[in-house]
Design a protein around this motif. Sequence first.
Motif, PDB file in Angstrom:
ATOM      1  N   VAL A   1     -19.575  40.337  91.742  1.00  0.00           N
ATOM      2  CA  VAL A   1     -19.331  38.776  91.941  1.00  0.00           C
ATOM      3  C   VAL A   1     -17.809  38.682  91.701  1.00  0.00           C
ATOM      4  CG1 VAL A   1     -21.565  38.010  91.328  1.00  0.00           C
ATOM      5  CG2 VAL A   1     -19.682  37.978  89.564  1.00  0.00           C
TER       6      VAL A   1
ATOM      7  N   TRP B   1     -15.698  38.459  94.773  1.00  0.00           N
ATOM      8  CA  TRP B   1     -16.121  37.499  96.079  1.00  0.00           C
ATOM      9  C   TRP B   1     -15.611  36.113  96.302  1.00  0.00           C
ATOM     10  CZ3 TRP B   1     -19.344  37.839 100.002  1.00  0.00           C
ATOM     11  CH2 TRP B   1     -20.112  38.825  99.868  1.00  0.00           C
TER      12      TRP B   1
ATOM     13  N   PHE C   1     -14.884  34.311 100.049  1.00  0.00           N
ATOM     14  CA  PHE C   1     -15.054  32.882 100.424  1.00  0.00           C
ATOM     15  C   PHE C   1     -13.982  32.399 100.988  1.00  0.00           C
ATOM     16  CE2 PHE C   1     -17.514  32.376  96.068  1.00  0.00           C
ATOM     17  CZ  PHE C   1     -18.702  32.895  96.625  1.00  0.00           C
TER      18      PHE C   1
ATOM     19  N   THR D   1     -20.112  27.584 101.913  1.00  0.00           N
ATOM     20  CA  THR D   1     -20.286  28.668 101.036  1.00  0.00           C
ATOM     21  C   THR D   1     -21.509  28.338  99.957  1.00  0.00           C
ATOM     22  OG1 THR D   1     -17.906  29.013 101.092  1.00  0.00           O
ATOM     23  CG2 THR D   1     -19.133  29.955  99.167  1.00  0.00           C
TER      24      THR D   1
ATOM     25  N   GLN E   1     -24.100  31.513  99.935  1.00  0.00           N
ATOM     26  CA  GLN E   1     -24.587  32.249  98.834  1.00  0.00           C
ATOM     27  C   GLN E   1     -25.670  32.015  98.050  1.00  0.00           C
ATOM     28  OE1 GLN E   1     -22.280  34.754  98.285  1.00  0.00           O
ATOM     29  NE2 GLN E   1     -21.692  34.064 100.415  1.00  0.00           N
TER      30      GLN E   1
ATOM     31  N   SER F   1     -27.373  35.335  97.209  1.00  0.00           N
ATOM     32  CA  SER F   1     -27.630  35.831  95.778  1.00  0.00           C
ATOM     33  C   SER F   1     -29.120  36.102  95.396  1.00  0.00           C
ATOM     34  CB  SER F   1     -27.326  34.575  94.827  1.00  0.00           C
ATOM     35  OG  SER F   1     -25.822  34.044  94.867  1.00  0.00           O
TER      36      SER F   1
ATOM     37  N   TYR G   1     -25.687  32.612  91.418  1.00  0.00           N
ATOM     38  CA  TYR G   1     -25.523  31.422  92.223  1.00  0.00           C
ATOM     39  C   TYR G   1     -24.568  30.635  91.331  1.00  0.00           C
ATOM     40  CZ  TYR G   1     -26.167  27.634  95.519  1.00  0.00           C
ATOM     41  OH  TYR G   1     -25.999  26.558  96.389  1.00  0.00           O
TER      42      TYR G   1
ATOM     43  N   TYR H   1     -22.664  31.169  89.131  1.00  0.00           N
ATOM     44  CA  TYR H   1     -21.231  31.372  89.226  1.00  0.00           C
ATOM     45  C   TYR H   1     -20.533  30.931  90.412  1.00  0.00           C
ATOM     46  CZ  TYR H   1     -17.394  34.841  89.489  1.00  0.00           C
ATOM     47  OH  TYR H   1     -16.282  35.523  89.773  1.00  0.00           O
ATOM     48  N   LYS H   2     -21.086  31.628  91.583  1.00  0.00           N
ATOM     49  CA  LYS H   2     -20.428  31.432  92.812  1.00  0.00           C
ATOM     50  C   LYS H   2     -20.491  29.901  93.083  1.00  0.00           C
ATOM     51  CE  LYS H   2     -22.371  35.713  94.717  1.00  0.00           C
ATOM     52  NZ  LYS H   2     -23.343  36.307  95.534  1.00  0.00           N
TER      53      LYS H   2
END
Length: 258
Positions: free
Chosen positions: A65, A68, A72, A182, A186, A190, A217, A219-220
Amino acid sequence: MIHNIIKDKPTRLFIILGGFFIANAIVAEVTGVKVFSLEDTLGFPKASIDLLGEKGLSFSLTVGVIPWPVIFVMTDIINEYYGVRGVRFLSILTVALIAFAFIVFYLGIHTVPDNGWRYRGLSPGVTDQQAAYVQVLGQGMNIIIGSITAFLLGQLLDAVIFKKIKKITGEKAIWMRATISTLASQFIDSIVVTFVAFYLFRDFSLATVTAWALTAYMYKFLVAVLMTPVIYLVHGIIERYLGHDLAKNMKEAAMRDK
């Protein structure tokens, strides 16, 4: 001829954006075999989550991650100036290169190691260089299908949602199309990569894998929001590099692209 290609601003920009996009995706795939504790890394108290009958779960993420956020930004910028076709082309190319990288890893693992390399000059705690080599590069062999599938689905979904939102907002609200596209893509990424990689192939419990997927997810989600100023910054740099007229023409062409 090469000089003319590199001199062309849209082409040069596509090479630069595509290079960062591909490099970070491959790095994420290679490093993603390691799972780390988010709380311990940040020095926070350990969480204790009860989920699907399993108690004491904590926040854990794969190292994949970390790169990433760059992906993005690259995805949204490429979509802005080169359209869905640009994202689709780079996504398929990236998948092919990831597959190639893992084929090379597979061949490298199955070569016969030289004993001078295998047992000498070992790092502290390492008793066999070959075993360490297999441990690091070989873990990804079982998850490559899940990783590639998740990546491709996520990127193509991101591109489509981004374009649909832009049709509504026009040139305004970059943050909206970047963030929403995004977050949607994601979520799929994820779920797919975590369940395929660790539930189907690595025999972790459903509760553990679900916790990892949700943590990834979350985190993203947070990163997508925090990266909004970066998207505006990169967008501004590109606008100055291309010039107003060229940038406008490229964005209009990207919206017509299918």
